[in-house]
Design a protein around this motif. Structure first.
Motif, PDB file in Angstrom:
ATOM      1  N   VAL A 184       9.897 -10.056   4.356  1.00 13.94           N
ATOM      2  CA  VAL A 184       9.566 -11.270   4.276  1.00 13.94           C
ATOM      3  C   VAL A 184       8.277 -11.294   4.274  1.00 13.94           C
ATOM      4  O   VAL A 184       7.373 -12.352   3.248  1.00 13.94           O
ATOM      5  N   ALA A 185       7.449 -10.251   4.961  1.00 13.17           N
ATOM      6  CA  ALA A 185       6.149 -10.374   4.853  1.00 13.17           C
ATOM      7  C   ALA A 185       5.511  -9.271   4.226  1.00 13.17           C
ATOM      8  O   ALA A 185       4.559  -9.218   4.358  1.00 13.17           O
ATOM      9  N   GLY A 186       6.540  -8.628   3.246  1.00 10.59           N
ATOM     10  CA  GLY A 186       5.977  -7.526   2.276  1.00 10.59           C
ATOM     11  C   GLY A 186       6.065  -7.928   1.195  1.00 10.59           C
ATOM     12  O   GLY A 186       6.179  -9.047   1.141  1.00 10.59           O
ATOM     13  N   SER A 187       5.322  -7.033   0.017  1.00 10.45           N
ATOM     14  CA  SER A 187       5.567  -7.521  -1.207  1.00 10.45           C
ATOM     15  C   SER A 187       5.682  -6.156  -2.062  1.00 10.45           C
ATOM     16  O   SER A 187       4.626  -5.460  -1.957  1.00 10.45           O
ATOM     17  N   ASN A 224       3.727  -5.574  -5.772  1.00 13.26           N
ATOM     18  CA  ASN A 224       3.134  -6.292  -6.771  1.00 13.26           C
ATOM     19  C   ASN A 224       2.774  -6.151  -8.059  1.00 13.26           C
ATOM     20  O   ASN A 224       2.326  -4.215  -8.276  1.00 13.26           O
ATOM     21  N   PRO A 225       3.284  -6.918  -8.786  1.00 11.79           N
ATOM     22  CA  PRO A 225       3.587  -5.889 -10.185  1.00 11.79           C
ATOM     23  C   PRO A 225       1.236  -6.169 -10.651  1.00 11.79           C
ATOM     24  O   PRO A 225       0.926  -7.028 -11.682  1.00 11.79           O
ATOM     25  N   ASN A 235       2.646  -0.606  -7.018  1.00 13.40           N
ATOM     26  CA  ASN A 235       1.563  -0.848  -5.757  1.00 13.40           C
ATOM     27  C   ASN A 235       2.228  -2.263  -4.197  1.00 13.40           C
ATOM     28  O   ASN A 235       3.300  -2.657  -5.032  1.00 13.40           O
ATOM     29  N   SER A 240       2.485  -3.647  -0.675  1.00 12.76           N
ATOM     30  CA  SER A 240       2.606  -3.903   0.424  1.00 12.76           C
ATOM     31  C   SER A 240       3.625  -4.045   1.806  1.00 12.76           C
ATOM     32  O   SER A 240       4.568  -4.799   1.255  1.00 12.76           O
ATOM     33  N   THR A 293      -1.545  -5.584   6.842  1.00  8.90           N
ATOM     34  CA  THR A 293      -1.071  -5.878   5.813  1.00  8.90           C
ATOM     35  C   THR A 293      -1.540  -4.321   4.820  1.00  8.90           C
ATOM     36  O   THR A 293      -2.447  -4.172   5.363  1.00  8.90           O
ATOM     37  N   THR A 296      -1.151  -2.086   1.818  1.00  7.95           N
ATOM     38  CA  THR A 296      -0.799  -2.140   0.886  1.00  7.95           C
ATOM     39  C   THR A 296      -1.318  -0.812   0.136  1.00  7.95           C
ATOM     40  O   THR A 296      -2.675   0.630   0.058  1.00  7.95           O
TER      41      THR A 296
END
Lengths: 296, 474
Positions: free
Chosen positions: A135-138, A140-141, A148, A150, A287, A289
């Protein structure tokens, strides 16, 4: 105080063996190094027990225990942390009667419901252990040939000033801090600290590594500023600080090493039975990255 | 080293006025305070005179932002988005002008302002423009609300890029802003104000107040500011955190760093050397996430240092407007003095100093690329942020020792890892207490990618979905 202790009965009654309420630091139950204690009374004014009155040295010992536990606990798998939190819920449930009695002494209404809610709160947070990153991560494009990503990581050692809500409030501030891998030093609510130490007994028998949660009883006004200014504490939760001047002093102390500060708006009393959302989880997450080139 | 003919970028594209006022409520107006002169650090030539906003000026700016907040926050997100897209487009259209102006005012090589700063500035506005009408999908609740007026204080190392990092997400989320650029680099922010006018941005949505520390303090401490965003030194970050205590203002701080750039013995050596150079000499080392501590595995230390020194011998230092320049001018006399002081301390504390043969121009502020070897973890050049082209070299034997040394700092902004072994990269990335980990690369930035620090490098993230949180009431 149980009835059996009260004088005046016809039969000679057995004298109860009372519990000594001590601190909980590094998985052990020491007395305050200061040798001090303070009398805790029930909501009706009856003497219940002498709780340890922690000193700033106890607070420092608790911080070093929490720091020592951080590597192992933050490095445990989220699945493992979730299981341990669930185990805490099981242990709490198994001591339901004891907590109902202690909360009743402390003046909590509908104590049975409150214990149930505390158990349920632990189960709820236990489930977050292996879900918060989704939920809190991603990913990244980024505009380039890089992978990439996070992800959330625990902030570190968190000082928690628990609210005057001896079980549900306490559980509701501890669980979100530790389920993500932080360790903590908690100052129990000053008025009714006994359930906190009984909770420590629950934690000590739940496979939770020593030092992940450390619980101090005593004067919030005396201990909180030391934790707020401690250079090896990474974040502070001021939920239980009701004196606005003390809160400001703690925030100022926290600035020294740029602690993350959670200070809920003092608009209305918190409804601890409400859905807590994820705010208390994310308040103590960083977070991170990570970049890596893609290519052959 | 090859001889290159000078290839200066023309400065005719910019038209610098002799003096600038403040941008408040959509108009340029004289300040009520004093003024300061901004100089070209490569020549010490005065570029312009700029107003120093007084507390009254700051108050006017905050009131203008407050007045604009109602309309701006109530506007459909899709309309706010279009303003931001417009701004992004105008930045692209005027990017050469902005790049040259940035280089003149800051001293950074035109190659960097043209190829790194400006493309990222435009990309940042494009990125956050797209969020303005999608906030309810961002994971912050069904109807996340803006905070109100944001007071933003930015540094001199990436003047326009830091402006973009601050203003784009703030506006997308529905806030209005008062921004204070650094006192040594105010010009691109003032040109940005003109761009806001070209974009017909409603008056008061963006306000620019120039000045130094006092102006910044007046902004941060203004009672009607709801949000404080600061990028700069940890020292000032601490002051801000203390001064907002008890106010309930939401704060994000992006502060100093002392990043470890860790090179293992199996790393691709030439790539690692390029990464080290980019890590510490990009933007003259005026980078908070600069890889200022090189941690090299002992077995390859000698070989790597030889290669690194050879590479430093080919760096070109000089006229920032020259398209072949690698290393530009140090931004100010004060910063140059600080770099000199810490470098002298490095020598005094026993580290060995090395710089390539590097003639420095007569005028302006210059410092040659510098390497310190034999650095101990206790040395001040290994602990304090130099914010200049100065690299401290330390060695390690095992991955665990590398982690231990890398994390042995109160900062936690970034880190670099160089190794060909994937599992080791992930193992290291897990254990490095830093907000950004670059593996087999360094100093990469993107608007979609959250950036920000652990520990005393500050809190909050800029970039990506995470960057919205700083400007929403969540």
């Amino acid at each position: 105080m149980s009835k059996a202790e009260r004088p005046g009965g016809r039969e000679p009654v057995r004298l109860a063996v009372r519990k000594t309420y001590k601190l909980y630091i590094g998985g052990a139950f020491p007395r305050s190094e200061s040798g001090r204690s303070y009398a805790v009374t029930s909501s009706k004014g009856e003497f219940l027990a002498n709780a340890s009155k922690a000193s700033r040295k106890d607070a420092r010992d608790a911080v070093s225990a929490a720091r020592k536990a951080f590597g192992g606990w933050s490095g445990a798998t989220p699945y493992n942390r979730g299981q341990i939190l669930y185990r805490v819920a099981e242990m709490l449930e198994s001591r339901r009667a004891q907590f109902v009695a202690e909360l009743t002494d402390a003046g909590t209404k509908k104590a049975g419901d409150v214990v149930d809610a505390a158990v349920d709160r632990l189960v709820w947070y236990a489930g977050w252990a292996d879900k918060i990153a989704a939920v809190a991560g991603s990913t990244n494009p980024v505009a380039g040939p890089y992978f990439n990503v996070s992800s959330p990581e625990p902030t570190g050692v968190v000082a928690v000033v628990a609210p005057d809500e001896p079980l549900l409030g306490l559980v509701s501030v501890i669980a979100p801090v530790i389920v993500t891998g932080n360790t903590c030093v908690v100052i129990a609510g000053e008025r009714a600290p006994l359930p906190a130490i009984t909770l420590a007994e629950v934690l000590a028998t739940s496979d939770l590594p020593g030092g992940v949660v450390n619980i101090l009883t005593g004067s919030v006004k005396e201990i909180a500023p030391w934790l707020a200014a401690h250079m090896d504490v990474n974040a502070i939760d001021l939920t239980g600080v009701t004196d606005p001047d003390l809160a400001v002093a703690c925030e100022e102390g926290a600035a020294e090493n740029l602690k993350r500060v959670l200070r809920p708006a003092a608009t209305a009393a918190t409804d601890w039975s409400a859905d807590p959302g994820t705010k208390r989880l994310t308040a103590f997450l960083e977070t991170k990255t990570v970049w890596h080139p893609t290519g052959v | 080293m090859f001889e290159y003919a000078p290839a200066p970028e023309s400065r005719d594209v910019v038209d610098i006025k002799p003096s600038y006022g403040l941008f408040i409520g959509g108009e340029f107006a004289d300040g009520t305070g004093t003024s300061l002169k901004t100089v070209n650090p490569a020549s010490e030539e005065v570029l312009a005179e700029v107003a120093v906003a007084s507390a009254d000026d700051v108050d006017r700016a905050v009131r203008a932002a407050r007045e604009a907040f109602g309309t701006w926050s109530a506007m459909p997100g899709s309309e706010r988005a279009k303003y931001l897209f417009r701004i992004a487009r105008i930045i692209q259209e005027r990017s050469r002008e902005l790049a040259v102006l940035e280089t003149l005012d800051n001293g950074k090589p035109i190659r960097e302002s043209r190829d790194v700063d400006l493309p990222l500035v435009a990309a940042h506005f494009f990125y956050y423009a797209g969020w303005a009408d999608k906030l309810r999908h961002a994971g912050y609740g069904a109807d996340p609300r803006p905070l109100g007026v944001a007071g933003q204080v930015i540094p001199w190392n990436f003047p326009l890029l830091m402006l973009a990092w601050k203003i784009a997400p703030a506006l997308a989320a529905g806030n209005t802003v008062v921004l204070k650029p650094a006192e040594t680099t105010p010009l691109t922010a003032l040109l940005f104000a003109e761009i806001c006018r070209q974009a017909d941005l409603p008056p008061g949505v963006v306000n620019i107040v120039t000045g130094a520390g006092e102006t910044g303090a007046a902004l941060v401490n203004h009672p009607d500011v709801n949000k404080v965003a600061f990028t700069g030194s940890t020292e000032v970050g601490r002051l801000i955190a203390r001064s907002v205590a008890g106010t309930g203002k939401k704060v994000t701080l992006e502060l100093g760093g002392k990043a470890a750039n860790i090179v293992f013995d199996d790393a691709a050596l030439d790539q690692a050397v390029e990464g080290i150079v980019n890590g510490i000499f990009f933007n003259q080392g005026h980078v908070c996430c600069a890889g200022s501590r090189l941690l090299v595995q002992e077995s390859i230390a000698e070989e790597l240092l030889d290669a690194l020194k050879r590479r430093l011998g080919t760096l070109r230092l000089g006229d920032p407007l020259d398209k072949n320049t690698d290393i530009g001018a140090i931004n100010s006399a004060a910063q140059l003095a600080k770099i000199r002081e810490l470098s002298d301390l490095g020598e005094a504390e026993g580290a060995e100093r090395w710089s390539p043969v590097c003639p420095l121009p007569d005028k302006g502020f210059w410092f040659p690329p510098t390497i310190f070897t034999g650095v101990a973890q206790s040395h001040r050049i290994a602990r304090e942020e130099v914010f200049g082209p100065v690299l401290s070299v330390l060695t390690f034997r095992t991955p665990a020792e590398a982690v231990e040394k890398a994390n042995n700092t109160p900062f936690g902004l970034s880190a670099g890892v160089w190794t060909e072994k994937g599992s080791r990269i992930l193992w290291m990335a897990d254990r490095l207490r830093a907000g950004v980990v670059w593996a087999n690369t360094f100093n990469k930035f993107d608007p979609t990618s959250p950036f920000g620090g652990y520990k005393e490098s500050g809190y909050g993230r800029e970039g990506g979905r995470h960057g919205l949180e700083a400007y929403l009431d969540v």
